[in-house]
Design an enzyme around this catalytic site. Structure first.
Site, PDB file in Angstrom:
ATOM      1  N   HIS A   1      -6.842   5.474  -5.500  1.00 37.07           N
ATOM      2  CA  HIS A   1      -6.210   5.874  -4.234  1.00 37.07           C
ATOM      3  C   HIS A   1      -4.763   5.436  -4.101  1.00 37.07           C
ATOM      4  CE1 HIS A   1     -10.010   7.051  -2.180  1.00 37.07           C
ATOM      5  NE2 HIS A   1     -10.520   6.206  -3.056  1.00 37.07           N
TER       6      HIS A   1
ATOM      7  N   LYS B   1       5.691   4.798   4.179  1.00 36.25           N
ATOM      8  CA  LYS B   1       5.304   5.863   5.110  1.00 36.25           C
ATOM      9  C   LYS B   1       6.470   6.249   6.027  1.00 36.25           C
ATOM     10  CE  LYS B   1       0.429   4.438   5.084  1.00 36.25           C
ATOM     11  NZ  LYS B   1      -0.423   5.576   4.656  1.00 36.25           N
TER      12      LYS B   1
ATOM     13  N   THR C   1      -4.883  11.694   5.035  1.00 37.67           N
ATOM     14  CA  THR C   1      -6.004  12.470   5.572  1.00 37.67           C
ATOM     15  C   THR C   1      -5.779  12.792   7.055  1.00 37.67           C
ATOM     16  OG1 THR C   1      -7.169  10.356   5.736  1.00 37.67           O
ATOM     17  CG2 THR C   1      -7.853  11.849   3.977  1.00 37.67           C
TER      18      THR C   1
HETATM   19  C1  26Q Z   1      -7.499  -4.707  -2.239  1.00 38.00           C
HETATM   20  C2  26Q Z   1      -7.617  -6.004  -2.725  1.00 38.00           C
HETATM   21  C3  26Q Z   1      -7.417  -7.084  -1.902  1.00 38.00           C
HETATM   22  C4  26Q Z   1      -7.123  -6.871  -0.564  1.00 38.00           C
HETATM   23  C5  26Q Z   1      -7.005  -5.570  -0.064  1.00 38.00           C
HETATM   24  C6  26Q Z   1      -7.180  -4.497  -0.920  1.00 38.00           C
HETATM   25  C7  26Q Z   1      -7.018  -3.122  -0.423  1.00 38.00           C
HETATM   26  C8  26Q Z   1      -7.677  -2.719   0.718  1.00 38.00           C
HETATM   27  C9  26Q Z   1      -7.517  -1.437   1.201  1.00 38.00           C
HETATM   28  C10 26Q Z   1      -6.202  -2.222  -1.065  1.00 38.00           C
HETATM   29  C11 26Q Z   1      -6.056  -0.947  -0.585  1.00 38.00           C
HETATM   30  C12 26Q Z   1      -6.713  -0.530   0.550  1.00 38.00           C
HETATM   31  C13 26Q Z   1      -6.596   0.800   1.134  1.00 38.00           C
HETATM   32  C14 26Q Z   1      -5.959   1.798   0.586  1.00 38.00           C
HETATM   33  C15 26Q Z   1      -5.893   3.101   1.231  1.00 38.00           C
HETATM   34  O1  26Q Z   1      -6.367   3.300   2.342  1.00 38.00           O
HETATM   35  N1  26Q Z   1      -5.327   4.098   0.562  1.00 38.00           N
HETATM   36  C16 26Q Z   1      -5.247   5.434   1.128  1.00 38.00           C
HETATM   37  O2  26Q Z   1      -6.407   6.145   0.728  1.00 38.00           O
HETATM   38  C17 26Q Z   1      -6.482   7.393   1.381  1.00 38.00           C
HETATM   39  C18 26Q Z   1      -7.785   8.034   0.985  1.00 38.00           C
HETATM   40  O3  26Q Z   1      -7.732   8.450  -0.338  1.00 38.00           O
HETATM   41  C19 26Q Z   1      -5.297   8.246   1.026  1.00 38.00           C
HETATM   42  O4  26Q Z   1      -5.368   9.426   1.790  1.00 38.00           O
HETATM   43  C20 26Q Z   1      -3.990   7.520   1.305  1.00 38.00           C
HETATM   44  O5  26Q Z   1      -2.909   8.278   0.829  1.00 38.00           O
HETATM   45  C21 26Q Z   1      -4.015   6.155   0.650  1.00 38.00           C
HETATM   46  O6  26Q Z   1      -2.857   5.423   1.016  1.00 38.00           O
END
Ligand code: 26Q
Length: 808
Positions: free
Chosen positions: A362, A554, A656
């Site tokens: 993602h 963003k 999304t």
């Molecule tokens: C990982 C390790 C430690 C702490 C936090 C995390 C972590 C948590 C959440 C890393 C990333 C996320 C979330 C990422 C996210 O929401 N990405 C989004 O995913 C959507 C669904 O595919 C996309 O539409 C977005 O473009 C993308 O930014």
């Protein structure tokens, strides 16, 4: 009769009742339950939340179904995600059971406040944003399509923090969403299992000569599952979202710990990490990830062996999809169980593991890729570390032989004392997908390019989607009613049918109705804004909306700069007629992400200044709605006229909210990034507002190193004037934050190309202001957007996963 009322009546009449529930029966059931639970005959004596609990109880009763025999024959999908954002459940359950209207009417006839009951339900914030919400949309869509599936996640006792503003600054408050109990979960002690952390592991041969892992001094944690039933839409099918909670084994008498250590154990699932982009390798995070992976895999194996004599064909009957790298430890964990507990050889275990697991990426932001120090992994999960070492060394040797050492170094799992989780996920799975076409291409050409050379067949694209029932049918009943009236209800199950709306492209009365419906939704949002924030906004103004996490890439800042420009323009030209506009933001910043917090402060101060300026009244307003969440999104999205999707090209994997706003009749103002590209190509440039550098141009800037933000500032008077307001006191109380942001743009060369895109963005903003004054033409564009939004239904995304990856 108002359009809203008409639409609602129509909706009620048309919906066929799946369940044979009459109002009389429901009311009797409701009274009976109240009497039993609260020992009272008087409904007024119980609170909204207590009424909700009764409703939840009845739903559970009505939704008893038995899928067991169907499911036994189906392949099963396990969707592993460290985050789920289901939103409130009550209304969607009522809809799915086909009893929403009966229950709503009955409740009203009982003299109770249906909406107040719905709002009393906590909105579980068990995720940061897009990735968590996608997981929930996918669970719903899988259930709607009768795909046998279970979601595996974590039951954080504190979800995403609650956001408040104090003097314009973000303040984070804990979210104790479980404090009044949780009406949907069922604790399943029988499926609990033990997870091991720390200590030492040695390998020794047992009597049959097999290598066995011997654990010394490991800390054991109990994983307890809580199940939430997910109901399919009018199909009598259900699945489970299984959320794991960490507990001490103390209560079972196995350990005699100090209270202190017990606390440490439940810490594992105490709180969601509120960072979605910048990751510090933290011990607790690794523990959370292993906790979920191990509990989930142990559970799968146990369940599988109830119906199969061994695990030889696991991959033919089970698919595991991992939502980003966060659950990647399912790979070594499955290897561990196959080898250590069931005596499989390495090769056999590897074959089963790889063929069972699929990985969805993602992100392309380098700083968001999970990279862990081996010291930490070694000490927290020593046996898993051994297995990762072995995976790495076998892979390394193979690549060194068939390619060369450089490629082996670039693609292996362990390098420079670090473990690259994305590499492990690619190597240990049979499928790797991105979430929009551009993103999937960038995985192949940039982020994972060396691995792509080795495994070209593993890579594919699966464009994200949104669940049309929650985000259109339920969130926007006025519009749904109108759509039903025009084209019938087949789109509820097959969103592609929305295209039939194109028949009404030239139908002026329909276009007017569309406008009226939008105004109903805008009025509702305006009332909320007035009540909660004490800001008066006009429902006839253009509602321009940017809702998503606060992040530099963003580019909420680009939006802010344009608002400043509009402000300066109106001040200078008070008599020029302009399109009245309300700029709406909602966004949380990770607590440690200072830049994002500065932007929040600046927006709040700008809002204060503009909203309190009498001379701008009815022309310009800025509203920052605090505490963005699924429920807030459900209220804002139906009211949006313009959807701001303005990330630096190449940075947003998909997005999304762009799709959800499109379906709700907002026009998209967007860079050529993520799924914006696909939205723009579906509706055409006539019906959307694309602007800015594309990803190739951005990559070219990186390659040539020729971007110079200062020269843009220097050469453009308007940009100079706008930027100077950040530091010259025009916007009060931002001396520090304004300077920081000003410096980020000029001194540090504007990492996200805000100034490069400024002019084109402003041009599109002006075009929008113009176009909005011609409502019939505007509504025609709206029709094209709604009609084409069906292709972004998550039902369709799930069909592709099923066919191409899960082989269902
Ligand atoms: C990982 C390790 C430690 C702490 C936090 C995390 C972590 C948590 C959440 C890393 C990333 C996320 C979330 C990422 C996210 O929401 N990405 C989004 O995913 C959507 C669904 O595919 C996309 O539409 C977005 O473009 C993308 O930014």
């Amino acid at each position: 009769m108002s359009i809203l009322k008409k639409s609602l009546i129509y909706l009620c009449k048309q919906r066929k009742k799946l369940m044979k529930l009459t109002k009389k029966k429901f009311k009797t059931d409701f009274f009976e339950a109240v009497k039993k639970v609260y020992s009272t005959d008087s409904l007024n004596q119980i609170s909204n939340y207590e009424q909700l609990k009764i409703l939840g109880f009845l739903i559970k009763m009505y939704s008893r179904n038995s899928n067991y025999n169907i499911k036994k024959k189906q392949k099963k999908v396990y969707y592993f995600s460290i985050e789920f954002l289901p939103g409130r459940t009550i209304k969607s359950n009522l809809l799915n059971l086909g009893i929403l209207d009966i229950v709503r009417q009955s409740i009203m006839e009982l003299g109770l406040d249906f909406n107040a009951i719905l709002s009393s339900e906590p909105d579980p914030g068990l995720g940061n944003g897009g990735l968590g919400r996608l997981a929930s949309c996918y669970m719903d869509s899988m259930t709607n399509q009768k795909i046998n599936s279970t979601g595996m996640g974590i039951r954080y006792s504190q979800g995403m923090f609650k956001q408040k503003f104090v003097n314009g600054y973000q303040v984070e408050l804990p979210d104790n969403w479980l404090k009044s109990g949780d009406i949907w979960s069922i604790r399943r002690d029988g499926n609990s299992c033990v997870i091991r952390f720390g200590g030492e592991v040695t390998l020794s041969r047992n009597s049959q000569g097999n290598l066995k892992a011997v654990y010394i001094n490991t800390e054991k944690v109990l994983a307890v599952p809580y199940d939430i039933k997910i109901l399919g839409y009018e199909n009598n099918y259900s699945n489970i979202l299984r959320l794991w909670s960490a507990e001490s084994l103390y209560d079972s008498g196995e350990y005699h710990r100090e209270k202190f250590e017990q606390d440490k154990i439940s810490d594992i699932t105490r709180v969601l990490y509120p960072d979605d982009s910048y990751l510090e390798g933290q011990v607790l995070r690794i523990k959370q990830e292993y906790f979920l992976s191990s509990a989930g895999i142990q559970n799968i194996v146990k369940e599988y062996l109830l119906n199969h004599k061994n695990l030889d064909y696991l991959n033919e009957n089970v698919s595991i999809q991992i939502n980003d790298t966060h659950p990647t430890l399912v790979i070594p964990e499955l290897m561990r169980i196959l080898m250590d507990d069931y005596n499989y050889s390495w090769d056999k275990a590897w074959n089963i593991t790889v063929n069972t697991i699929g990985y969805t990426n993602h992100t392309i932001l380098q700083e968001a890729l999970e990279i862990w120090s081996i010291d930490m992994v070694k000490s927290i999960i020593p046996r898993i570390y051994q297995i990762i070492l072995e995976i790495n060394s076998r892979f390394y040797k193979r690549i060194q032989n068939s390619y060369n050492s450089k490629i082996a170094n670039d693609t292996c799992v362990i390098f420079d004392n670090k473990i690259k989780m994305a590499n492990l996920a690619v190597i240990g799975s049979h499928s790797v997908n991105g979430v929009a076409p551009l993103h999937s291409e960038l995985l192949k050409s940039d982020v994972l390019k060396d691995l792509y050379r080795i495994y070209p067949k593993k890579f594919s694209n699966k464009t994200n989607g949104f669940e049309i029932r929650r985000w259109l049918l339920l969130a926007n009943e006025p519009l749904s009613g109108l759509i039903d009236k025009k084209i019938g209800m087949s789109w509820h199950k097959d969103a592609n049918d929305l295209i039939k709306l194109m028949d009404f492209y030239d139908d002026e009365s329909f276009l007017n109705e569309l406008n009226l419906v939008k105004n109903v939704n805008k009025k509702k949002l305006a009332d909320y804004i007035q009540k909660r924030l004490n800001i008066k906004v006009d429902k006839n103004a253009l509602f321009d909306v940017q809702i998503k996490r606060m992040h530099a890439y963003k580019r909420q800042l680009l939006n802010v700069l344009n608002i400043i420009r509009e402000y300066l323009f109106i001040k200078k030209n008070p008599n020029t007629k302009i399109t009245p506009k309300v700029h709406i933001f909602s966004a949380k910043a990770a607590p440690s992400y200072l830049y994002a917090k500065y932007i929040i402060k600046i927006i709040n101060e700008l809002a204060n200044k503009i909203n309190n300026d009498e001379s701008l009244k009815n022309k310009l307003k800025v509203v920052f709605i605090p505490n963005y969440s699924v429920s807030i999104a459900e209220m804002i999205i139906p009211a949006a006229d313009v959807s701001e999707q303005i990330s630096t090209a190449s940075k947003e994997a998909s997005g999304t909210s762009n799709m959800k706003m499109m379906a709700n009749g907002a026009l998209t103002l967007a860079t050529m990034d993520g799924a914006n590209i696909d939205i723009i190509s579906s509706v055409g440039k006539k019906n959307s507002y694309p602007f800015g550098l594309n990803s190739e141009e951005i990559y070219r800037y990186y390659a040539n190193n020729t971007y110079n933000s200062y020269s843009i500032y220097h050469d453009n008077e308007e940009i100079r004037k706008v930027l100077d307001t950040l530091i010259d006191g025009t916007i009060p109380n931002i001396e520090f934050e304004g300077r920081e942001i000003y410096n980020s743009l000029l001194k540090y060369n504007d990492e996200f190309f805000v100034l490069a895109d400024y002019e084109d963005y402003v041009r599109k903003q002006n075009q929008i202001n113009n176009d909005f004054t011609r409502q019939i033409d505007w509504q025609k564009k709206v029709v094209v957007n709604i009609a084409n939004s069906g292709k972004f239904s998550s039902d369709i995304s799930i069909k592709r996963y099923s066919k191409d990856i899960w082989n269902i």
